[in-house]
Scaffold this active site. Structure first.
Site, short mmCIF file in Angstrom:
data_model
loop_
_atom_site.label_atom_id
_atom_site.label_comp_id
_atom_site.label_asym_id
_atom_site.label_seq_id
_atom_site.Cartn_x
_atom_site.Cartn_y
_atom_site.Cartn_z
N ASP A 256 -10.06 3.00 1.75
CA ASP A 256 -10.23 2.54 3.14
C ASP A 256 -10.80 3.68 3.98
O ASP A 256 -11.73 3.49 4.76
CB ASP A 256 -8.89 2.12 3.74
CG ASP A 256 -8.37 0.80 3.18
OD1 ASP A 256 -9.20 -0.05 2.78
OD2 ASP A 256 -7.14 0.62 3.13
N LYS B 162 0.80 -1.24 0.00
CA LYS B 162 0.00 0.00 0.00
C LYS B 162 0.84 1.29 0.00
O LYS B 162 0.37 2.32 -0.48
CB LYS B 162 -0.95 0.03 1.21
CG LYS B 162 -2.09 -0.96 1.12
CD LYS B 162 -3.06 -0.76 2.28
CE LYS B 162 -4.16 -1.80 2.25
NZ LYS B 162 -5.22 -1.50 3.23
#
Ligand code: ATR
Length: 288
Positions: free
Chosen positions: A110, A74
Site C-alpha cells: 500500500d 492486516k
C-alpha cells in the site's frame, strides 16, 4: 486467467479478508496473468479472524505462492509470518505475503503503491510539503511512506489527537512533522504552501459522495491532489481540484500499483499496471 486453462503447474495466489466479496484484486491479477500468458490463478478466500493462523498454515501446506491481506487481517497476520519487511514492520501492517517454499515474507505494498502512483504522475515527494488528511490505517501507511521519502508532512484529522499521535510515531523519519484538525483554519494554514494533498478519510466515499474534506477555495493550480477513495472513481474533491487547475490522482491508481508491486514479487515479472488499472475500473463498474 481463464479457469479452463488451469493445469497441473498452475501457481495459486489470492486474497484473504472478511468480507471479501467486493474485492477487485482477482479481476486485476487474473487479467495481468492472462495478458502475460503465465500459468497463475488468483482466488478470493474469506477467512474469519479466529482462523487466521490456520489460513497461514494452509498457505504453507498448499504451497500457495502469494496472498494479499485485507480488512480485518492486516495487523494480526504479522504474528504468523517468518519475516516482515522493514517498512511494513514500521507501519505495523502487511497487505501482501510471498511464500518461498514455506517461508512467508510480509510486505506493505500500500505504501509503495501510493508512492509509485505519485511518481507516475510526476509528483516526487522529496523535499515537498505534503498535507495528509486522516490518521487511520491508510494514512499510517501513506504518512510513513511520505516521511521516508523526505516529504515535509502535515497530518490533519477530524480528531486532532490521532493526527498528533501518528506524527509522534513518525518523527524520527522526518523532522518537524506537524499535526492538526480539519477546521477551515487548520486546513488553510496547512494548504498555503502545500504541493501535495492526500485524502485518506472516507469523506467523499459512497454513500457520502456529496461530501468533500476540503473547501473548494483552498484548491489551486500547482497542487497535486491525490484522493485514495476509489468509489466513486472521481470524488467531489478530485472534481473540484481538477476544475481549480490542480493535478489529480484517483484511488484506483494506488489500488492498481499496490497490486502491481505484489504481482512482481510473486511472478518476478514486470506488472502490466495500466491493464490492471483498467481491470479494476471495470470490476468497480466505472467507465474506462
Ligand atoms: P482507513 O483504514 O481507511 O484509514 P480508518 O482506520 O477507520 O480507515 O480511518 C478512517 C479515517 O477517516 C480517520 O482518519 C477518520 O477520522 P477520525 O479519526 O477523526 O474518526 C476519517 N473520517 C471518517 N469519516 C470522516 C468524515 N466524515 N470526515 C472527516 N474524516 C473522516
Amino acid at each position: 486467467m481463464d479457469g479452463n486453462a488451469v493445469s497441473g503447474r498452475t501457481r495459486v495466489c489470492g486474497v484473504i479478508g472478511d468480507p471479501v466479496e467486493h474485492t477487485v484484486s482477482p479481476a486485476m491479477h487474473n487479467a495481468a496473468f492472462a495478458a502475460l500468458g503465465i500459468d497463475y490463478i488468483y482466488l478470493p478466500f474469506r477467512v474469519r479472524k479466529e482462523h487466521l493462523g490456520r489460513a497461514m498454515d494452509g498457505v504453507r501446506g498448499l504451497n500457495i505462492r502469494g496472498m494479499n491481506v485485507t480488512i480485518p487481517h492486516k495487523i494480526e497476520v504479522m504474528a504468523f509470518l517468518d519475516e516482515i519487511e522493514p517498512l511494513a514492520r514500521r507501519i505495523g501492517a502487511v497487505n501482501a505475503i510471498t511464500n518461498d517454499d514455506g517461508f512467508l515474507t510480509g510486505s506493505n505494498t500500500d505504501a509503495g503503491g501510493f508512492i509509485q502512483a505519485l511518481l507516475e504522475h510526476g509528483a516526487k515527494p522529496a523535499g515537498r510539503k505534503a498535507v495528509v488528511l486522516g490518521a487511520g490505517g491508510a494514512s499510517r501507511a501513506i504518512s510513513f511512506a511520505l516521511a521516508e521519502k523526505g516529504a515535509r508532512l502535515v497530518i490533519l484529522n477530524r480528531h486532532p489527537e490521532r493526527a498528533r499521535d501518528l506524527a509522534r510515531q513518525i518523527s524520527d523519519l522526518s523532522p518537524g512533522i506537524e499535526a492538526g484538525g480539519l477546521s477551515e483554519e487548520d486546513l488553510s494554514a496547512a494548504m498555503r504552501d502545500a504541493e501535495i494533498l492526500v485524502n485518506t478519510t472516507s469523506a467523499g466515499m459512497t454513500p457520502e459522495a456529496s461530501l468533500t474534506p476540503v473547501p473548494v477555495g483552498l484548491l489551486r493550480p500547482g497542487l497535486t491532489v491525490f484522493d485514495i477513495v476509489y468509489n466513486p472513481a472521481e470524488t467531489r474533491l478530485l472534481r473540484e481540484a481538477r476544475a481549480a487547475g490542480a493535478a489529480v490522482i484517483g484511488g484506483v491508481d494506488m489500488l492498481a500499483w499496490q497490486g502491481a508491486l505484489a504481482f512482481e514479487k510473486w511472478t518476478g515479472r514486470k506488472a502490466p499496471v495500466g491493464l490492471m488499472k483498467q481491470a479494476a475500473m471495470r470490476a468497480l463498474g466505472h467507465e474506462n
